[in-house]
Design a protein around this motif. Structure first.
Motif: not given
Length: 396
Positions: A301-309
């Motif tokens: 989830w940290l990665q998804i939020d970072q990349v999408a953001g």
């Protein structure tokens, strides 16, 4: 488990009641190998098909980061429904990507999505590991700026439901010395295609991702979006498709894993060991498996939020990775789908033999999560991409 999306945004389009209704149908659709027509109607009625359409164009205006959390919630309720709707969102995401960068090529798509048109993704082909960079399908010019398409597309999710289908094919007729990949859209009512009744799979059954045989499907000139040379491209159209596809796909499989972990926690809390007389939630081996799965989910989830953001913020110049977006999003997809498989496997191991029955939701999630290994970018192509970015191309 995932961070609560409400902590990230108050803009939820999927009510808890709607998700409960969708979850109640998922096992039936899986058992009957039937299309999720009822889910699609409810999602359209809620405005979900226009989730990422900018508000001035008639949509809800969710960012990509917000949309991935909604997709993960939907996937936790009905994975196959989420997967099929995902392909619609990929096109909306690509259109939004262009719109935010000053390119109005797909603004018509945003308007039509907000009005209720359903978009499908007709790109995958058997044996085509080039994905967006090449095609086995023929694109034949019609003499008026449009093209007809002739070829066979596989894994066309939402086959019974789409009204617009994005397709690509190779035009080697206009200039044989300079072939071009043609990206265009066809409509369902114009015909020129056959949808085969061949979706009888291990999992993701309600998606009805049937084979589509294109035999003269016509895209008029105004629906021909790009003519791009085969091979690597930084055209924003390609980048928009690739990044939207990978990030949204990662969210679907992460949503499956979130649900599996929640089910495992519930199960071990009520199962009692005859040997110890306590619930399995007190067993140190079970506790370690649950904790290990949860730690893995936190990282994804940290990665998804970072990349999408970063994709959301890129138009203002704060996060322009250029060609690095291919590595970032392909890697995210692989890590998310592989982690999801691991988490569901751990949930199964904690929850006992009842999960081996088809009636078990965890058993269904176990079958559904396997589909993640087949979507682009697969493990092999992602590693090849990263190797090339670090080491350069393989020498001839």
């Amino acid at each position: 488990m995932a961070a609560d999306p409400a902590s990230l945004t108050d803009r939820r389009l999927l009510s808890d009641d709607l998700l409960a209704t969708v979850r109640g149908r998922a096992a039936i659709h899986d058992r009957e190998n039937s299309f999720f027509a009822d889910d699609l109607a409810d999602l359209a009625g809620s405005g979900y098909l226009g989730a990422m359409v900018p508000s001035p164009l008639g949509g809800a205006g969710l960012t990509l980061r917000e949309a991935v959390h909604e997709q993960s919630r939907l996937a936790g309720a009905a994975p196959a429904t989420a997967l099929a709707v995902n392909m619609h969102h990929v096109w909306v995401g690509a259109a939004r990507y262009l719109h935010e960068r000053g390119d109005d090529t797909l603004d018509w798509l945003l308007t039509e999505a907000a009005a209720g048109e359903v978009f499908g993704f007709g790109y995958s082909e058997a044996g085509n590991d080039l994905v967006l960079l090449g095609s086995r399908t023929e694109a034949r010019p019609d003499g008026a700026g449009g093209f007809t398409f002739h070829g066979r597309k596989i894994f066309t999710s939402n086959s019974p439901g789409w009204t617009r289908l994005g397709v690509m094919g190779l035009d080697s007729t206009t200039d044989p010395d300079d072939p071009r990949i043609v990206h265009a859209f066809i409509t369902r009512d114009a015909g020129g295609f056959e949808i085969l009744d061949d979706w009888d799979t291990l999992g993701m059954r309600a998606s009805q991702s049937c084979t589509t045989v294109l035999d003269g499907a016509h895209a008029p000139a105004e629906r021909v979006m790009r003519r791009i040379a085969p091979g690597p491209s930084l055209d924003p159209y390609v980048l928009g498709i690739f990044t939207s596809f990978e990030v949204l796909l990662a969210s679907v499989y992460t949503g499956i894993a979130d649900r599996a972990l929640a089910l495992a926690v519930e199960t071990v809390g009520r199962r009692t060991s005859m040997k110890s007389g306590t619930t399995y939630s007190q067993d140190p081996d079970i506790r370690r498996r649950i904790a290990s799965a949860a730690l893995a989910m936190d990282g994804v989830w940290l990665q998804i939020d970072q990349v999408a953001g970063e994709i959301d913020s890129e138009p203002d110049g704060r996060a322009d990775r250029g060609a690095g977006w291919f590595r970032a999003t392909a890697g995210l997809k692989v890590r998310a789908t592989e982690t999801a498989r691991y988490v569901v496997d751990e949930a199964i191991r904690c929850s006992g033999g009842s999960t081996y029955f088809n009636r078990s939701e965890l058993g269904r999630l176990y079958r559904d999560v396997l589909a993640g290994i087949f979507h682009p970018s697969d493990d092999e192509s992602a590693h090849a991409l990263v190797a090339q970015s670090l080491l350069g191309p393989v020498e001839a």
